[in-house]
Design an enzyme around this catalytic site. Structure first.
Site, PDB file in Angstrom:
ATOM      1  N   ASP A  57       0.868  -1.163   0.000  1.00 36.50           N
ATOM      2  CA  ASP A  57       0.000   0.000   0.000  1.00 36.50           C
ATOM      3  C   ASP A  57       0.912   1.222   0.000  1.00 36.50           C
ATOM      4  O   ASP A  57       1.499   1.579   1.024  1.00 36.50           O
ATOM      5  CB  ASP A  57      -0.889  -0.006   1.238  1.00 36.50           C
ATOM      6  CG  ASP A  57      -1.786   1.230   1.338  1.00 36.50           C
ATOM      7  OD1 ASP A  57      -1.687   2.117   0.464  1.00 36.50           O
ATOM      8  OD2 ASP A  57      -2.575   1.307   2.296  1.00 36.50           O
ATOM      9  N   TYR A 149      -7.746  15.932  -8.544  1.00 35.75           N
ATOM     10  CA  TYR A 149      -6.897  15.006  -9.300  1.00 35.75           C
ATOM     11  C   TYR A 149      -5.934  15.794 -10.178  1.00 35.75           C
ATOM     12  O   TYR A 149      -4.736  15.517 -10.206  1.00 35.75           O
ATOM     13  CB  TYR A 149      -7.751  14.070 -10.159  1.00 35.75           C
ATOM     14  CG  TYR A 149      -6.927  13.194 -11.077  1.00 35.75           C
ATOM     15  CD1 TYR A 149      -6.264  12.077 -10.575  1.00 35.75           C
ATOM     16  CD2 TYR A 149      -6.786  13.496 -12.430  1.00 35.75           C
ATOM     17  CE1 TYR A 149      -5.479  11.280 -11.402  1.00 35.75           C
ATOM     18  CE2 TYR A 149      -6.007  12.704 -13.262  1.00 35.75           C
ATOM     19  CZ  TYR A 149      -5.356  11.608 -12.740  1.00 35.75           C
ATOM     20  OH  TYR A 149      -4.573  10.823 -13.566  1.00 35.75           O
TER      21      TYR A 149
END
Length: 245
Positions: A57, A149
């Protein structure tokens, strides 16, 4: 065999652009560690290309440290590809939830910091290394309703340039790729809905008339990470069919 004898790690390598980069690197002779939050996806691609799967992760410091320790125990790293990324669904900038923003911040930005902390000291010690960050045309020519984003990818482009300047004296090159939307698991998230009409709308903004493919990214990544690009650092190369013209 442009990467013969090289060892690389590709984050988010279990699918999409990351899988395309991992496949190309293996074809060109590299030993590839396929890192992905999905252990199953990492294992699938690693088995396909003869690489090594690593569950990681990238938003978690301990997980990245464990990945780095696993790789260092097994091999000396030459190439780091920061490919893992997420987006939020199209929405007005003030409507994106704090949880979605935090997830995007950690995966798209903090992860680059975490991998640098773990691998740059090794690159400095060996006097060589290549870092490739997968940014986006969104950081150059933003689309509406993807505000945070877009901002994260603009951050990555700036991070690439400042890393390149600081690390050049240590023999470390740092570059980025800016793909346009592609045939990856994130495509539906970018568009909000995957319909022929929405695809046509997106494709109308790309002069070459198609999306980026994992193969496109693999080819460009291979060049920038090979010795053929030994004089190239600090660039953010568009692989976008003319989208940013």
């Amino acid at each position: 065999m442009r990467l013969s004898g090289k060892t690389a790690v590709v984050t988010g390598g279990g699918s999409g652009f990351g899988a395309g980069i991992a496949r190309k690197f293996a074809t060109e002779g590299a030993r590839v560690f396929v890192a992905d939050i999905s252990a199953d996806n990492a294992r699938k691609i690693a088995q396909e290309i003869g690489g090594v799967a690593v569950a990681c992760d990238v938003a978690d410091g301990a997980s990245v440290a464990d990945m780095a320790a696993r790789i260092k125990k097994d091999d000396t790293l030459d190439i780091l590809v920061n490919n893992a990324g997420v987006t939020h669904l199209p929405a007005a900038l003030e409507d994106v939830s704090e949880d979605d923003f935090d997830r995007l911040f950690h995966v798209n930005m903090k992860a680059v910091y975490l991998t640098a902390r773990n691998f740059v000291p090794q690159f400095k010690a060996q006097g060589s290394g290549v870092i490739l960050n997968i940014a986006s045309t969104a950081g150059v020519s933003p689309r509406p309703r993807l505000n945070w984003y877009n901002a994260s990818k603009g951050w990555m482009i700036t991070a690439t340039k400042t890393m390149a300047v600081e690390l050049a004296s240590h023999g470390i090159r740092v570059n980025a790729l800016n793909p346009v939307a592609g045939e990856t698991p994130l495509l539906k998230s970018f568009m909000g809905e995957d319909t022929p009409e929405m695809r046509a709308k997106f494709l109308a903004t790309i002069p070459l008339g198609r999306f980026s493919t994992p193969e496109d990214l693999g080819n460009a990544a291979c060049f920038l990470c090979s010795d053929e690009a030994s004089m190239i650092t600090g660039v953010a190369m568009e692989v976008d069919g003319g989208r940013c013209i």
